[in-house]
Design a protein around this motif. Structure first.
Motif, mmCIF file in Angstrom:
data_model
loop_
_atom_site.group_PDB
_atom_site.id
_atom_site.type_symbol
_atom_site.label_atom_id
_atom_site.label_comp_id
_atom_site.label_asym_id
_atom_site.label_seq_id
_atom_site.Cartn_x
_atom_site.Cartn_y
_atom_site.Cartn_z
ATOM 1 N N VAL A 47 94.565 -2.349 -77.245
ATOM 2 C CA VAL A 47 93.932 -2.962 -78.410
ATOM 3 C C VAL A 47 95.017 -3.670 -79.218
ATOM 4 N N CYS A 48 94.844 -4.966 -79.449
ATOM 5 C CA CYS A 48 95.821 -5.724 -80.239
ATOM 6 C C CYS A 48 95.467 -5.603 -81.717
ATOM 7 N N VAL A 49 96.392 -5.041 -82.468
ATOM 8 C CA VAL A 49 96.134 -4.878 -83.902
ATOM 9 C C VAL A 49 97.278 -5.486 -84.701
ATOM 10 N N LYS A 50 96.939 -6.050 -85.821
ATOM 11 C CA LYS A 50 97.939 -6.715 -86.647
ATOM 12 C C LYS A 50 97.966 -6.074 -88.024
ATOM 13 N N GLN A 51 99.167 -6.000 -88.572
ATOM 14 C CA GLN A 51 99.262 -5.564 -89.961
ATOM 15 C C GLN A 51 99.197 -6.817 -90.828
ATOM 16 N N VAL A 52 98.365 -6.772 -91.837
ATOM 17 C CA VAL A 52 98.176 -7.955 -92.685
ATOM 18 C C VAL A 52 98.266 -7.553 -94.158
ATOM 19 N N PRO A 53 98.532 -8.543 -95.031
ATOM 20 C CA PRO A 53 98.499 -8.233 -96.464
ATOM 21 C C PRO A 53 97.081 -7.802 -96.837
ATOM 22 N N ASP A 54 96.956 -6.860 -97.713
ATOM 23 C CA ASP A 54 95.670 -6.419 -98.216
ATOM 24 C C ASP A 54 94.846 -7.639 -98.654
ATOM 25 N N SER A 55 93.567 -7.665 -98.232
ATOM 26 C CA SER A 55 92.712 -8.818 -98.562
ATOM 27 C C SER A 55 92.684 -9.149 -100.038
ATOM 28 N N TRP A 56 92.838 -8.129 -100.852
ATOM 29 C CA TRP A 56 92.718 -8.360 -102.288
ATOM 30 C C TRP A 56 94.025 -8.829 -102.918
ATOM 31 N N ALA A 57 95.144 -8.681 -102.174
ATOM 32 C CA ALA A 57 96.429 -9.017 -102.765
ATOM 33 C C ALA A 57 96.555 -10.526 -102.938
ATOM 34 N N GLU A 58 97.271 -10.935 -103.952
ATOM 35 C CA GLU A 58 97.525 -12.343 -104.145
ATOM 36 C C GLU A 58 98.575 -12.748 -103.113
ATOM 37 N N LYS A 59 98.268 -13.810 -102.349
ATOM 38 C CA LYS A 59 99.203 -14.208 -101.301
ATOM 39 C C LYS A 59 99.960 -15.454 -101.719
ATOM 40 N N LYS A 60 101.228 -15.496 -101.352
ATOM 41 C CA LYS A 60 102.062 -16.630 -101.715
ATOM 42 C C LYS A 60 102.832 -17.135 -100.517
ATOM 43 N N MET A 61 103.167 -18.407 -100.560
ATOM 44 C CA MET A 61 103.993 -18.983 -99.508
ATOM 45 C C MET A 61 105.440 -18.988 -99.989
ATOM 46 N N VAL A 62 106.364 -18.587 -99.120
ATOM 47 C CA VAL A 62 107.790 -18.691 -99.421
ATOM 48 C C VAL A 62 108.438 -19.395 -98.232
ATOM 49 N N ASN A 63 109.108 -20.488 -98.491
ATOM 50 C CA ASN A 63 109.770 -21.266 -97.437
ATOM 51 C C ASN A 63 108.840 -21.537 -96.243
ATOM 52 N N GLY A 64 107.632 -21.920 -96.545
ATOM 53 C CA GLY A 64 106.741 -22.353 -95.472
ATOM 54 C C GLY A 64 106.068 -21.251 -94.685
ATOM 55 N N THR A 65 106.297 -20.000 -95.047
ATOM 56 C CA THR A 65 105.531 -18.943 -94.384
ATOM 57 C C THR A 65 105.023 -17.960 -95.440
ATOM 58 N N LEU A 66 104.075 -17.159 -94.986
ATOM 59 C CA LEU A 66 103.475 -16.200 -95.911
ATOM 60 C C LEU A 66 104.493 -15.142 -96.320
ATOM 61 N N ASP A 67 104.573 -14.880 -97.607
ATOM 62 C CA ASP A 67 105.467 -13.839 -98.115
ATOM 63 C C ASP A 67 104.844 -12.480 -97.781
ATOM 64 N N ARG A 68 105.402 -11.802 -96.787
ATOM 65 C CA ARG A 68 104.850 -10.517 -96.360
ATOM 66 C C ARG A 68 105.583 -9.342 -96.994
ATOM 67 N N GLU A 69 106.704 -9.653 -97.686
ATOM 68 C CA GLU A 69 107.544 -8.576 -98.216
ATOM 69 C C GLU A 69 106.904 -7.911 -99.433
ATOM 70 N N ASN A 70 106.338 -8.762 -100.284
ATOM 71 C CA ASN A 70 105.973 -8.266 -101.612
ATOM 72 C C ASN A 70 104.490 -7.999 -101.808
ATOM 73 N N VAL A 71 103.801 -7.710 -100.725
ATOM 74 C CA VAL A 71 102.384 -7.371 -100.882
ATOM 75 C C VAL A 71 102.077 -6.077 -100.129
ATOM 76 N N ASP A 72 101.020 -5.412 -100.556
ATOM 77 C CA ASP A 72 100.578 -4.228 -99.827
ATOM 78 C C ASP A 72 100.070 -4.668 -98.461
ATOM 79 N N ALA A 73 100.404 -3.896 -97.459
ATOM 80 C CA ALA A 73 99.986 -4.283 -96.120
ATOM 81 C C ALA A 73 99.064 -3.223 -95.543
ATOM 82 N N VAL A 74 98.106 -3.665 -94.777
ATOM 83 C CA VAL A 74 97.120 -2.751 -94.189
ATOM 84 C C VAL A 74 96.843 -3.174 -92.748
ATOM 85 N N LEU A 75 96.124 -2.343 -92.034
ATOM 86 C CA LEU A 75 95.643 -2.713 -90.704
ATOM 87 C C LEU A 75 94.543 -3.758 -90.895
#
Ligand SMILES: Cc1cc2nc3c(=O)[nH]c(=O)nc-3n(C[C@H](O)[C@H](O)[C@H](O)COP(=O)(O)OP(=O)(O)OC[C@H]3O[C@@H](n4cnc5c(N)ncnc54)[C@H](O)[C@@H]3O)c2cc1C
Ligand SMILES: Nc1ncnc2c1ncn2[C@@H]1O[C@H](COP(=O)(O)O)[C@@H](O)[C@H]1O
Lengths: 260, 317
Positions: free
Chosen positions: A5-33
């Motif tokens: 089963v391929c599963v990805k960890q993603v930022p929480d749907s409710w978290a505010e997402k931001k772009m940093v240097n052309g990619t999604l900032d994954r460091e500063n948000v809550d992450a979930v399955l």
């Protein structure tokens, strides 16, 4: 049966997402399955449970596969506590900022080396929202593509059939093993991990590999973000209380906007 | 001038307006060739409906593999054509089928891919609206033949009549693409209303309808609108799943979206936030959907919508 089963960890749907240097900032948000991947885990478990289960030493196993940062182990624990047997996490500094092309190359290699019969994915990762990785894995491996399944039936002797639901209608599709599936969220109700499941998951193996161990060369993304601008906030709208005239106020608004 | 391939988009046996939108975007880049994937013997009839938008030529690929092997067969045939023609770009409609075809074509042709573009410029820069519409991104494919899927209803289409030259090509489908076998296919049930993703106006109902969509439908009909629904409404069986708007339903970006009795969960917003104008009817003044509304009525939809319907009909005379 060996199911991946391929599963990805993603930022929480409710978290505010931001772009940093052309990619999604994954460091500063809550992450979930990725919640759409929970349906894939659930379906894999239901398939093995319908045919004798995935107890240790038994004939069937469910292995989670993920590509992501080290902390994606948290998301994998969730899948393991639902009942998957083990997990493989591909984590490598050179994978940061990968596109779907590179992601599918890594996942396909891990799958090919694992000797799986079936691969089950979610229909979409809630951050990338591309819905392309399952089709890409299928194209890379040359395995049958059975995607957007609202129903899956498996004959452990080596056949799988699905009902595919998309805007183009409803199709009945079948294939021999091995095959790549994706499942829609209508297919089942993912279980909550039980206390026993959570405790058991702590002892399950998450095999962590870098790119060299997987045997795939690092590859830069084949598309680049050149510009990311926060959309100007919607100007605060007008809000009226209906005192019997709300309907006509609405019509006046539509007329002013030339929408009627 | 370079060629741009667009994958003709059809509903039943007619090209959709999305085909003209793809052509309009493609014509900024080069001369547009529309690819028609058709069952054996049906190519000419389908190609004849590709008659709107700046389309120079049509290439018809006929094969019964498309119906019997689904996405993989279509993608194989298109990828082989891409290898043969080396176009400047390939544009495909952004829905489940289109995105999966694009995914496979990008792998088969070693090309970068961009999905859900809302616009494509002459220099192949694609504009996307990401994170539920909160960020606008411009990106470009840097490897191979750019494969770009374009969201229906996003590009303002040039609908001028065209009479493209029609030629027949050979559909080449490999053995791997025939491994999945389609035993039956049912097209979606079409009502009399416009197609959700193509409609200029969408009126949607949620749990607040309590299962009664009459007020929503009557208002939609007065506006000539398509009808959408939240997942709460489709899950309850009040409205068909094919009408669900949101993350796991359809993404719409009409000129006007009217949300009635819908609270505005993030998953719902993901499918409608790029609508140009958003109007809300909800009896709870605190409902989060008001945060993205241009105009909101705090009230009972069963009172507000019939009055609004009357008003619209009166204005139309
Ligand atoms: C994996 C996943 C995927 C999902 N995908 C989607 C998706 O694609 N699309 C989607 O829509 N949801 C989706 N959801 C569900 C989403 O989270 C919400 O549960 C859903 O959108 C709620 O629907 P609703 O707004 O109709 O109902 P509710 O949240 O119950 O809101 C009903 C609203 O109606 C108002 N109301 C009640 N009576 C009246 C009345 N008489 N007049 C006026 N207003 C009234 C209430 O004040 C309330 O604000 C998904 C959830 C998950 C977990
Ligand atoms: N990095 C990843 N690791 C594991 N699985 C992934 C990853 N990215 C995507 N997937 C799988 O592919 C599906 C579709 O993702 P996407 O094409 O990104 O929308 C997801 O639901 C996952 O099952």
């Amino acid at each position: 049966m060996k199911i991946a089963v391929c599963v990805k960890q993603v930022p929480d749907s409710w978290a505010e997402k931001k772009m940093v240097n052309g990619t999604l900032d994954r460091e500063n948000v809550d992450a979930v399955l990725n919640d759409l991947d929970e349906y894939a885990v659930e379906e894999a478990l239901r398939i093995v449970e319908a045919h004798g289960g995935n107890e240790e030493g038994g004939p069937h196993t469910v292995t989670l596969i993920s590509m992501g940062p080290d902390r994606a182990t948290e998301a994998l624990r969730k899948g393991l506590s639902m009942g998957a047997n083990d997990a493989i996490l591909v984590s490598d500094a050179s994978l940061a900022g990968s596109d779907a092309i590179a992601t599918s190359a890594v996942l396909a290699k891990v799958i090919a080396d694992g000797g799986f019969d079936l691969v089950i994915c979610g229909t979409e990762s809630t951050d990338a929202r591309m819905s392309v990785v399952p089709a890409m894995i299928s194209a890379r491996l040359g395995w049958a593509q059975l995607t957007f399944a609202s129903k899956v039936a498996v004959d452990p002797a080596g056949k799988v059939s699905i009902t595919r639901v998309t805007e183009a209608g409803v199709d009945e599709i079948s294939a021999d093993f091995p095959a790549v599936l994706s499942v829609v969220e209508k297919i089942n109700e993912p279980r909550y991990p039980s206390f026993k499941g959570i405790m058991a998951a702590k002892k399950k193996t998450i095999e962590q590999k870098d790119l060299a161990a997987v045997g795939v060369a690092a590859q830069s993304a084949w598309s680049q973000v050149n510009e990311a601008t926060p959309r100007p906030a919607r100007a605060a709208g007008v809000k009226v209380n209906d005192e019997g005239d709300g309907g006509s106020a609405l019509v006046t608004f539509l007329a002013e906007k030339k929408l009627i | 001038m370079s060629t741009v391939l667009i994958l003709g988009d059809f509903s039943g046996d007619k090209a959709t307006k999305t085909t003209a939108e793809l052509a309009t975007a493609g014509a900024r880049i080069g001369a547009v060739t529309a690819v028609v994937l058709a069952p054996a013997g049906k190519g000419a009839a389908l190609a004849a409906t590709v008659n709107q938008g700046p389309i120079q030529s049509v290439i018809v690929l006929e094969s019964d593999d498309f119906a019997s092997h689904g996405v993989a067969a279509s993608a194989d045939a298109l990828a082989n054509l891409v290898k043969e023609k080396s176009p400047a770009a390939v544009l495909i409609a952004s829905h489940a089928f289109g995105k999966e075809v694009a995914a496979r074509v990008s792998i088969l042709t070693d090309s970068g891919i961009i999905t859900d573009a809302i616009d494509v410029a002459a220099d192949l820069t694609a504009t996307q609206s990401v994170f539920g519409g909160s960020t606008t991104v411009k990106s470009k494919v840097s490897h191979g033949t750019p494969v770009i899927t374009v969201r229906p209803n996003s590009v303002e289409a040039d609908f001028s009549a065209s009479t493209p030259a029609i030629e027949n090509g050979a559909a080449t489908v490999g053995a791997d693409a025939k491994k999945a076998k389609v035993s039956s296919s049912q097209p979606p049930v079409k009502g009399g209303r416009p197609e959700l993703t193509e409609a200029n106006i969408v009126v949607s109902g949620g749990r607040g309808t309590d299962g009664n969509f009459t007020a929503v439908e009557t208002f939609a009909d007065s506006l000539g609108a398509a009808v959408g629904a939240s997942r709460a409404a489709t899950d309850a069986g009040w409205y068909p799943h094919s009408h669900q708007v949101g993350q796991t339903g359809k993404t719409v970006s009409p000129a006007l979206y009217v949300a009635c009795g819908i609270s505005g969960a993030i998953q719902h917003r993901a499918g409608m936030q790029t609508s140009k104008t958003i109007v809300v009817v909800n009896k709870d003044p605190e409902a989060p959907i008001f945060d993205i509304a241009d105009f909101g009525v705090v009230g009972d939809l069963f009172n507000v919508l019939p009055k609004a319907t009357e008003g619209v009909l009166a204005k139309k005379g």
